[in-house]
Design a protein around this motif. Structure first.
Motif, PDB file in Angstrom:
ATOM      1  N   UNK A   2       0.859  -1.182   0.000  1.00 39.62           N
ATOM      2  CA  UNK A   2       0.000   0.000   0.000  1.00 39.62           C
ATOM      3  C   UNK A   2       0.901   1.240   0.000  1.00 39.62           C
ATOM      4  N   UNK A   3       0.677   2.145  -0.953  1.00 40.02           N
ATOM      5  CA  UNK A   3       1.514   3.338  -1.102  1.00 40.02           C
ATOM      6  C   UNK A   3       0.627   4.564  -1.258  1.00 40.02           C
ATOM      7  N   UNK A   4       1.048   5.660  -0.627  1.00 41.53           N
ATOM      8  CA  UNK A   4       0.371   6.945  -0.809  1.00 41.53           C
ATOM      9  C   UNK A   4       1.144   7.759  -1.828  1.00 41.53           C
ATOM     10  N   UNK A   5       0.464   8.230  -2.842  1.00 38.79           N
ATOM     11  CA  UNK A   5       1.049   9.150  -3.805  1.00 38.79           C
ATOM     12  C   UNK A   5       0.720  10.564  -3.380  1.00 38.79           C
ATOM     13  N   UNK A   6       1.694  11.449  -3.493  1.00 40.24           N
ATOM     14  CA  UNK A   6       1.496  12.842  -3.097  1.00 40.24           C
ATOM     15  C   UNK A   6       1.887  13.768  -4.233  1.00 40.24           C
ATOM     16  N   UNK A   7       1.020  14.706  -4.516  1.00 37.45           N
ATOM     17  CA  UNK A   7       1.305  15.779  -5.453  1.00 37.45           C
ATOM     18  C   UNK A   7       1.221  17.065  -4.663  1.00 37.45           C
ATOM     19  N   UNK A   8       2.122  17.989  -4.917  1.00 41.21           N
ATOM     20  CA  UNK A   8       2.117  19.205  -4.105  1.00 41.21           C
ATOM     21  C   UNK A   8       2.920  20.308  -4.767  1.00 41.21           C
ATOM     22  N   UNK A   9       2.626  21.516  -4.334  1.00 40.75           N
ATOM     23  CA  UNK A   9       3.416  22.669  -4.768  1.00 40.75           C
ATOM     24  C   UNK A   9       4.685  22.686  -3.933  1.00 40.75           C
ATOM     25  N   UNK A  23      -7.071  12.891   4.487  1.00 44.22           N
ATOM     26  CA  UNK A  23      -8.315  12.913   3.716  1.00 44.22           C
ATOM     27  C   UNK A  23      -8.420  11.711   2.782  1.00 44.22           C
ATOM     28  N   UNK A  24      -7.266  11.211   2.332  1.00 40.61           N
ATOM     29  CA  UNK A  24      -7.241  10.055   1.426  1.00 40.61           C
ATOM     30  C   UNK A  24      -7.343   8.727   2.166  1.00 40.61           C
ATOM     31  N   UNK A 115      -3.333  10.352  -2.809  1.00 36.39           N
ATOM     32  CA  UNK A 115      -4.133   9.217  -3.253  1.00 36.39           C
ATOM     33  C   UNK A 115      -3.441   7.958  -2.739  1.00 36.39           C
ATOM     34  N   UNK A 116      -4.202   6.895  -2.567  1.00 33.42           N
ATOM     35  CA  UNK A 116      -3.621   5.650  -2.060  1.00 33.42           C
ATOM     36  C   UNK A 116      -3.921   4.518  -3.038  1.00 33.42           C
TER      37      UNK A 116
END
Length: 122
Positions: A2-9, A23-24, A115-116
């Protein structure tokens, strides 16, 4: 796996990343956090990964561009060739058999998304 993907400024805070991750679905059971390679060394991401005791997986932008995502951001599609960095990074990091268990969620300040994905991890 299980992996969390992160997008960010680039100037996103640890609090923004944490809020998006929560939240995800939160950090329970995660094997890693993932993002586009050129942001894998971001201070806030490194701090969050350290806080969670998780490794960071940097995914090349060209790999992300090949991944179809559940959600679509026009701005991200133009820049990265995929609809969601968070979703694409999570799917790419999991590998074979990857599926989203949580689509992209956005922090209230709109500085971070998460997202996960889960899968075989091979």
């Amino acid at each position: 796996m299980k992996v969390a993907g992160l997008g960010f400024r680039r100037d996103a805070s640890v609090a923004s990343l944490r809020e998006a991750l929560n939240a995800a679905g939160g950090s329970e059971g995660l094997a890693a956090v993932a993002t586009v390679s050129d942001k894998a060394d971001a201070v806030a991401l490194k701090a969050l990964a350290l806080e969670l005791g998780l490794p960071i997986r940097g995914i090349p932008a060209e790999t992300l561009a090949e991944i179809e995502t559940m959600t679509q951001s026009e701005q991200i599609a133009v820049r990265f060739g995929t609809g969601s960095v968070a979703e694409a990074a999570a799917l790419a990091a999991v590998g074979r058999g990857a599926r989203l268990t949580s689509a992209r969620r956005v922090s209230q300040d709109r500085m971070a998304t998460a997202a996960i994905a889960e899968g075989d991890g091979e």
